[in-house]
Scaffold this active site. Structure first.
Site, PDB file in Angstrom:
ATOM      1  N   LYS A   1       0.641  -1.226   0.312  1.00 12.03           N
ATOM      2  CA  LYS A   1      -0.064  -0.101   0.192  1.00 12.03           C
ATOM      3  C   LYS A   1       1.196   1.377  -0.030  1.00 12.03           C
ATOM      4  O   LYS A   1       1.682   1.422   0.736  1.00 12.03           O
ATOM      5  CB  LYS A   1      -0.763   0.077   1.132  1.00 12.03           C
ATOM      6  CG  LYS A   1      -0.218   0.119   2.179  1.00 12.03           C
ATOM      7  CD  LYS A   1      -1.215   0.066   3.937  1.00 12.03           C
ATOM      8  CE  LYS A   1      -0.628  -0.263   4.881  1.00 12.03           C
ATOM      9  NZ  LYS A   1      -1.376   0.088   6.336  1.00 12.03           N
TER      10      LYS A   1
ATOM     11  N   TYR B   1      13.725  31.827   6.247  1.00  6.34           N
ATOM     12  CA  TYR B   1      12.637  32.313   6.181  1.00  6.34           C
ATOM     13  C   TYR B   1      12.600  32.519   7.883  1.00  6.34           C
ATOM     14  O   TYR B   1      12.593  32.205   8.879  1.00  6.34           O
ATOM     15  CB  TYR B   1      11.047  31.253   6.152  1.00  6.34           C
ATOM     16  CG  TYR B   1      10.453  31.993   4.319  1.00  6.34           C
ATOM     17  CD1 TYR B   1      10.632  32.999   3.960  1.00  6.34           C
ATOM     18  CD2 TYR B   1      10.339  30.076   4.343  1.00  6.34           C
ATOM     19  CE1 TYR B   1       9.869  32.461   2.627  1.00  6.34           C
ATOM     20  CE2 TYR B   1       9.691  30.067   2.550  1.00  6.34           C
ATOM     21  CZ  TYR B   1       9.785  31.437   1.301  1.00  6.34           C
ATOM     22  OH  TYR B   1       9.820  31.369   0.336  1.00  6.34           O
TER      23      TYR B   1
END
Length: 373
Positions: free
Chosen positions: A46, A261
């Site tokens: 999966k 930032y």
């Protein structure tokens, strides 16, 4: 071992960041797990095989006789995987009723958790003149999906009603441990699973490979293998995934200058900063800002400043031998993924599955085995 010629496992890419998937380590892990479990295996692929590439892996492992089948989370994953393998594929989750038709067309095996769904699937299969292959899931303590009943006789009566549906064929009955690391919890769920299925003739499975090492699996027919196939969270297995990037920019900054930032990190000295072209959109959690390192030219270098969506920076001090174009290891033999997991307070599953969005994959083999693939 041969791979279908129409499967291109090394798609061309042009960016300076990528994942490497070591197929030799994958095969070694598969063999080790099978030796430990001594049962046929259902490989859980999966989330695109936990970010490792389900199609390539299924195509590679199809030839192992002890690999009984594959399992995925939902119908879309099953349909994608069907393009790479003719081996049996089961869906572990709930499949919407309006998807029953395509599941029948593509020979996808579905999990059933209630009688009403079984009856609707029976009708669809009859209309299409097909036989639906189903797996019945019992909830033994996870409280997620599955038949949840107080008495074994109630469940066995449901099984009998499903078994007589002409266009349905029960492939197995299974359950799932809620805590594979807790022996008492596993033992309680195992006991309940046995009580609910002891007089039934269908194949049974409940354990992952980790749980199979703790709980006797002799009464059962298969072991499901997921994340351990890829060498995560087990020191005796080999990590399959590595992450690399190349230096795309280098600059020297003065004392007191900020990086990235919000100016959360400032240098205390004149230093060199390198930029790598990957960030949180590539599955590197922003919460790892300032907590991870890169390995380049036999030295470790600290990541500094906030990790941005597409780029991150590292402080290389006054080193002279790192240049634009040099390769930096972010995850690999020098920097195991568990260090990221610990620093981010995340499980390895979260990390590897989130790296699957846009990082290209390169599949590698050692020289002595390359001619087999």
């Amino acid at each position: 071992m041969q791979v279908r010629p129409d499967i291109n496992i090394n798609t061309r890419f042009y960016r300076d960041a990528w994942l490497e998937i070591n197929l030799d380590n994958l095969e070694d892990n598969l063999k080790t797990i099978h030796q430990q479990c001594r049962k046929p295996l259902i490989l859980v692929l999966k989330a695109d095989a936990y970010g490792h590439g389900a199609g390539v892996i299924a195509n590679m492992l199809d030839s192992y006789e002890f690999v009984d089948s594959y399992a995925v989370a939902n119908i879309d994953e099953a349909l994608n995987l069907r393009q790479s393998t003719n081996k049996r594929i089961m869906v572990l989750g709930i499949t919407p009723e309006w998807s029953y038709g395509v599941a029948l067309e593509k020979d996808i095996e579905l999990t059933i958790c209630d009688l009403a769904s079984a009856e609707k699937l029976q009708k669809m299969a009859a209309d299409m003149e097909k036989v639906a292959k189903v797996h019945l899931k019992i909830d033994t303590g996870m409280n997620r999906i599955g038949f949840k009943m107080d008495k074994p006789e109630e469940f066995k009566e449901i099984v009998r009603k499903i078994d007589i549906l002409f266009n349905l064929k029960i492939q197995s009955i299974y359950s799932h441990y809620s805590n594979a690391e807790d022996h008492p919890t596993c033992a309680t769920q195992t006991s309940k699973f046995i009580n609910f299925t002891d007089d039934l003739s269908f194949p049974r499975h409940i354990a992952s490979s980790r749980a199979a090492r703790m709980i006797n699996q002799d009464p059962f027919d298969f072991v499901r293998v997921g994340i351990e196939l890829f060498g995560l969270d087990n020191p005796i297995l080999k990590p399959v995934m590595s992450m690399y990037a190349r230096v795309v920019f280098l600059k020297t900054i003065a004392p007191g200058e900020a990086v990235s930032y919000q100016s959360l990190w400032r240098t205390k000295r004149t230093t060199k900063i390198i930029t790598l072209p990957l960030g949180y959109a590539d599955g590197i959690p922003r919460s790892l800002s300032g907590k991870i390192k890169g390995f380049c030219k036999e030295n470790f270098h600290q990541q500094v400043g906030l990790i941005t969506m597409d780029q991150m920076m590292m402080d290389i001090g006054d080193t002279e031998d790192v240049k634009v174009g040099d390769q930096v290891e972010l995850i690999g033999s020098h920097l195991p993924l568990r260090e990221w997991s610990k620093a981010a307070n995340m499980i390895s599953y979260e990390l590897v599955t989130s790296m699957n969005l846009r990082l290209p994959k390169v599949y590698t083999r050692n020289a002595e085995t390359a001619n087999q693939f």
